[in-house]
Design a protein around this motif. Sequence first.
Motif, short mmCIF file in Angstrom:
data_model
loop_
_atom_site.label_atom_id
_atom_site.label_comp_id
_atom_site.label_asym_id
_atom_site.label_seq_id
_atom_site.Cartn_x
_atom_site.Cartn_y
_atom_site.Cartn_z
N GLY A 338 -1.28 -11.19 -2.84
CA GLY A 338 -0.87 -11.42 -1.45
C GLY A 338 0.60 -11.10 -1.33
O GLY A 338 1.40 -11.53 -2.19
N MET A 339 1.00 -10.34 -0.32
CA MET A 339 2.39 -9.89 -0.22
C MET A 339 2.89 -10.00 1.21
O MET A 339 2.11 -10.11 2.15
N ASP A 342 7.55 -7.48 4.86
CA ASP A 342 8.94 -6.99 4.80
C ASP A 342 9.41 -6.73 3.36
O ASP A 342 10.59 -6.50 3.12
N LYS A 343 8.48 -6.78 2.40
CA LYS A 343 8.81 -6.47 1.01
C LYS A 343 8.36 -5.04 0.68
O LYS A 343 7.56 -4.45 1.41
N ASP A 344 8.83 -4.50 -0.44
CA ASP A 344 8.45 -3.15 -0.85
C ASP A 344 7.09 -3.22 -1.57
O ASP A 344 6.99 -3.00 -2.78
N TYR A 345 6.04 -3.53 -0.79
CA TYR A 345 4.74 -3.78 -1.41
C TYR A 345 4.11 -2.52 -2.01
O TYR A 345 3.35 -2.60 -2.97
N GLN A 346 4.45 -1.36 -1.46
CA GLN A 346 3.91 -0.11 -2.03
C GLN A 346 4.38 0.06 -3.47
O GLN A 346 3.60 0.39 -4.37
N LYS A 347 5.66 -0.18 -3.71
CA LYS A 347 6.23 -0.06 -5.06
C LYS A 347 5.64 -1.13 -5.97
O LYS A 347 5.31 -0.88 -7.14
N CYS A 366 2.14 -17.24 5.74
CA CYS A 366 3.53 -17.00 6.15
C CYS A 366 3.52 -16.06 7.35
O CYS A 366 2.74 -15.09 7.36
N PRO A 367 4.36 -16.31 8.37
CA PRO A 367 4.39 -15.42 9.54
C PRO A 367 4.72 -13.97 9.19
O PRO A 367 4.36 -13.06 9.91
N ARG A 368 5.41 -13.76 8.05
CA ARG A 368 5.81 -12.41 7.66
C ARG A 368 4.79 -11.75 6.73
O ARG A 368 5.05 -10.70 6.15
N ALA A 369 3.63 -12.36 6.59
CA ALA A 369 2.63 -11.87 5.64
C ALA A 369 2.05 -10.53 6.06
O ALA A 369 1.87 -10.24 7.25
N LEU A 370 1.75 -9.70 5.06
CA LEU A 370 0.94 -8.50 5.26
C LEU A 370 -0.51 -8.97 5.19
O LEU A 370 -0.87 -9.78 4.33
N SER A 371 -1.34 -8.52 6.11
CA SER A 371 -2.73 -8.99 6.10
C SER A 371 -3.44 -8.50 4.83
O SER A 371 -3.11 -7.44 4.28
N GLY A 372 -4.43 -9.28 4.40
CA GLY A 372 -5.22 -8.90 3.23
C GLY A 372 -5.88 -7.54 3.41
O GLY A 372 -5.99 -6.76 2.46
N GLU A 373 -6.29 -7.25 4.65
CA GLU A 373 -6.94 -5.96 4.94
C GLU A 373 -5.95 -4.80 4.77
O GLU A 373 -6.27 -3.78 4.18
N ASP A 374 -4.73 -4.98 5.31
CA ASP A 374 -3.72 -3.91 5.19
C ASP A 374 -3.28 -3.73 3.74
O ASP A 374 -3.03 -2.60 3.29
N LEU A 375 -3.19 -4.84 3.01
CA LEU A 375 -2.81 -4.75 1.60
C LEU A 375 -3.92 -4.04 0.81
O LEU A 375 -3.65 -3.21 -0.07
N GLN A 376 -5.19 -4.31 1.16
CA GLN A 376 -6.31 -3.64 0.49
C GLN A 376 -6.26 -2.12 0.73
O GLN A 376 -6.49 -1.33 -0.19
N LYS A 377 -5.92 -1.73 1.97
CA LYS A 377 -5.84 -0.30 2.30
C LYS A 377 -4.77 0.39 1.46
O LYS A 377 -4.92 1.53 1.02
N ALA A 378 -3.64 -0.31 1.25
CA ALA A 378 -2.56 0.26 0.44
C ALA A 378 -2.92 0.23 -1.04
O ALA A 378 -2.63 1.17 -1.79
N ALA A 379 -3.60 -0.84 -1.47
CA ALA A 379 -3.90 -1.02 -2.89
C ALA A 379 -4.98 -0.07 -3.39
O ALA A 379 -4.99 0.32 -4.57
N ARG A 380 -5.89 0.35 -2.50
CA ARG A 380 -7.05 1.13 -2.96
C ARG A 380 -6.65 2.49 -3.52
O ARG A 380 -7.42 3.12 -4.23
N PHE A 381 -5.41 2.96 -3.20
CA PHE A 381 -4.94 4.23 -3.77
C PHE A 381 -4.56 4.06 -5.24
O PHE A 381 -4.42 5.04 -5.97
#
Length: 432
Positions: A338-339, A342-347, A366-381
């Motif tokens: 979970g990220m 506003d962090k460099d989650y791609q890196k 956290c209000p600044r959270a990246l959604s689990g769905e958006d993180l999954q889209k980035a992580a699947r690469f």
Amino acid sequence: MTTQQAMEALHALPRLGSGKPGLERMKNLLAHLGNPEESLQCVHIAGTNGKGSLAAMTAAILTAAGYKTGLTISPYVVDFRERFQIDGEMIPPRTLASLTQKVLGAIEAIRQEGGEEPVQFEAVTALALLWFAREKCDLVVLETGLGGRYDATNAVPHTLVAAITKIGYDHMELLGDTLDKIAAEKAGIIKEGCAVVCYPDQPAEAMGPILTAAAEAHTSIITPELEDIRQLPGKTLENRIDYGGYQASLAFPGAHQANHAAMAVEIALALWREYGYEISDDAILQGLAAARMPARIEVLRRHPLLLLDGCHNPDGTRALAETLQKAKYEENLVGVLGMLADKDYQKMLEILAPCFAKVYTVTPNCPRALSGEDLQKAARFHMDAEAAATVPEALRAAVRYAEDHNLAGVVVCGSLYLAAEARPWLLKEAEK
């Protein structure tokens, strides 16, 4: 006022001030509280990563040496009271409630006078300093919240030792977009004549501003030599170290924690050498072995592995990945990630990819959270990734997947907010 009401009142204060950065608000608040900071002797810690671990080690050494030691850490993981400790014990709930009332009373007086209202971290820091002064602490270990120069903790006048952990890229919107700019802000805690202890593997770009700040404060820098820090053989994820003859087993896995242990030794030696504090070699070893912090590559169970880490930027993530790879866990683990947006989650995902056979992504609380769905889209690469609706659902699925595929265990990481939510569940699972 109940403890719950006290915490809610503190969290209701604004997070960031409206005016330009500075210590005027904090100093005004402390003045309204009778300037408790004036009676305190401090070890002040700034840096991007490792501040909490170093603060815990340093405080544990001072307590083992027989000194009444205050400790502030930021942020907390599970219990808000983690932020305020004396000799390893959190502030009592009733004390937290009564001191919160006192701090809120001072803030109300400032409002009535038309002064600028203190922000949340300033109120929390003032409360800690008030408690430490009332309890007559011999020494106080202060972890900065953000930066250094304008951090609320920098209102303390008596800094005996300033310690700078590794500088990395974080909070760039507030501290600057280069390592030298960030380091210049962190080095703002160095005061005239205080001893300075620096991380042994500091990036070269960060060292310039630290050296300049030390020179301007007429002091020199103590930096442990990397060749003097040795990791001794031990079990998987055990961290046995030798620094200049000080041999200890740390509760914190990772080569970077050996560096923090070396810094803690040098802080203790500086307090003895420069200020006459009696800190024996035994106290140093006892403190290093006793220091604990939740969610710092925290091993909750060894077989099958349950590990929790609050890493929330590329440097912290790299330290976790290197620790797991050194322990030969490559692609033999399930991750719950979970990220924050506003962090460099791609890196961070790129760094973590070699560690996991599969990950479940979640939305931290956290209000600044990246959604689990958006993180999954980035992580699947980078890896096999699946979004989960809730943190408990992800944890259950990860444990089940590890069992079904005969993997070594589960690692939960990416944010301290996620760590706070996951830790109680993981502790119950670890007891099974």
